[in-house]
Enzyme design. Structure first.
Site, short mmCIF file in Angstrom:
data_model
loop_
_atom_site.label_atom_id
_atom_site.label_comp_id
_atom_site.label_asym_id
_atom_site.label_seq_id
_atom_site.Cartn_x
_atom_site.Cartn_y
_atom_site.Cartn_z
N LEU A 81 29.43 -22.26 -11.99
CA LEU A 81 29.69 -22.07 -10.57
C LEU A 81 31.19 -21.86 -10.34
O LEU A 81 31.84 -22.60 -9.60
CB LEU A 81 29.18 -23.25 -9.75
N GLY A 82 31.71 -20.81 -10.99
CA GLY A 82 33.09 -20.40 -10.73
C GLY A 82 33.13 -19.43 -9.57
O GLY A 82 32.26 -19.42 -8.71
N ILE A 103 25.30 -11.76 -16.39
CA ILE A 103 26.42 -10.89 -16.05
C ILE A 103 27.71 -11.52 -16.58
O ILE A 103 28.80 -11.14 -16.16
CB ILE A 103 26.49 -10.63 -14.53
N ARG A 147 28.92 -12.88 -20.45
CA ARG A 147 29.24 -12.24 -21.72
C ARG A 147 27.99 -12.28 -22.57
O ARG A 147 27.23 -13.26 -22.55
CB ARG A 147 30.38 -12.96 -22.43
N ASP A 168 23.31 -7.24 -18.14
CA ASP A 168 24.42 -6.31 -18.01
C ASP A 168 25.34 -6.37 -19.22
O ASP A 168 26.21 -5.52 -19.38
CB ASP A 168 25.23 -6.62 -16.74
N GLU A 199 28.04 -5.01 -27.85
CA GLU A 199 28.15 -3.81 -27.03
C GLU A 199 28.95 -2.72 -27.76
O GLU A 199 29.92 -3.03 -28.46
CB GLU A 199 28.86 -4.15 -25.71
N HIS A 220 26.97 -2.67 -19.00
CA HIS A 220 28.13 -3.47 -18.60
C HIS A 220 28.81 -2.87 -17.37
O HIS A 220 29.96 -2.41 -17.43
CB HIS A 220 29.13 -3.60 -19.75
#
Length: 318
Positions: free
Chosen positions: A157-158, A235, A237, A261, A266, A284
């Site tokens: 919860l940042g 969403i 990493r 995402d 990747e 992404h």
């Protein structure tokens, strides 16, 4: 007074950059483009004199590139995440690191909510059904679940986690979250254990920061706790989720679906995910709007301008 080419600080553009950012850098600095897979032992002298390095968060700045640039003073990331930067090495060498927080919060949160609805309501699979002619031939899509009234867990919860929660307040039956420590000013229910968060959630959104300490945080046990009706969205990493465990849980029906995402390697995506109709995939794109990318580029420039004029860095990491 306009600086001459010999007065302009030399910087390294490490890997490909956003075109607008490249233009702004070239208008201020002497820019040396260095591929992310370049032979660092073969860098010419002019490049080795670079005082700054700019890169996408997905490229970052490993210890090797810092060591290859003996005059390096600052790493300016075009990203909020800095897990691909060897921060300890930078600190030991006295190299400053900056990132681009806040400016991308809203767009990443928008995409997280979009992925949640897309996965829960089977939007991409239904789109394919219509485009393929299956609907016209009489094929019926399966009924979906619903977001309204669901218990939605947020892992982290940042800034971004809060923006996601705010967007879902009116739809969710309850919003709960797990942080390393409880956020005293948050109006949502804190769950002290991450696996317990998954167990109590119908849907789980991963918005925690990356880095080695978060690698594999969402593992097989946590996915099993989410359960066969659960949907997960990431969403954050790709490394935060154990990707092999995720593929297995989706393939076995131990969770209902996913909206992703980000991925562990990747731009490579596990082939099994490509064949799954209950998975929504994005390349992404969290911050990939014209508005946010321009704001991120401007913040990179602001950090570099501040450094080279002796002012306080707007968004320092170290």
């Amino acid at each position: 007074m306009t600086m001459t080419d010999t007065q302009r600080p030399a910087i390294v553009a490490y890997g490909p950059l956003y075109p607008y950012l490249t233009q702004q850098l070239e208008s201020r600095f002497t820019v040396h483009a260095v591929a992310a897979d370049a032979d660092l032992d073969a860098l010419p002298a002019g490049v080795r004199d670079a005082r700054a390095l700019v890169s996408f968060g997905s490229v970052g700045a490993p210890a090797a590139i810092m060591d290859a640039l003996p005059a390096l003073e600052i790493v300016a990331l075009f990203s909020v995440g800095y897990d691909k930067v060897d921060v300890d090495h930078a600190r030991a060498k006295g190299i400053r690191v900056t990132n681009t927080p806040d400016v991308l919060t809203d767009d990443v949160a928008d995409l997280a909510v979009g992925l949640l609805y897309a996965a829960v309501r089977n939007i991409p699979a239904n789109d394919r059904l219509v485009r393929s002619g299956g609907w016209a031939r009489g094929e019926k899509p399966p009924l979906s679940a619903r977001v309204t009234g669901a218990r939605i867990g947020i892992l982290g919860l940042g800034r971004i986690g809060r923006a996601i929660a705010w967007r879902l307040e009116r739809q969710a039956g309850e919003i709960l979250y797990h942080n390393r420590s409880q956020a005293q000013d948050a109006p949502y229910r804190h769950v002290a254990d991450a696996i317990d968060l998954a167990r109590q959630s119908d849907m789980l959104i991963v918005a925690t920061s990356g880095g080695p300490e978060a690698a594999g945080l969402v593992d097989a046990a946590m996915l099993d706790a989410l359960g066969p009706q659960g949907v997960i969205v990431n969403i954050s990493r790709g490394s935060v989720i154990d990707e092999d465990a995720l593929v297995a849980a989706l393939a076995d029906g131990r969770i209902a679906g996913a909206g992703l995402d980000v991925f562990a390697h990747e731009p490579h995506v596990p082939p099994a995910l490509l064949a799954m109709d209950h998975v929504v995939l994005q390349p992404h794109q969290g911050s990939a709007t014209v508005h946010t990318r321009a704001a991120m580029a401007d913040l990179v420039i602001a950090n570099l301008d501040a450094w080279f004029t002796g002012k306080a860095l707007p968004t320092p990491v170290v």
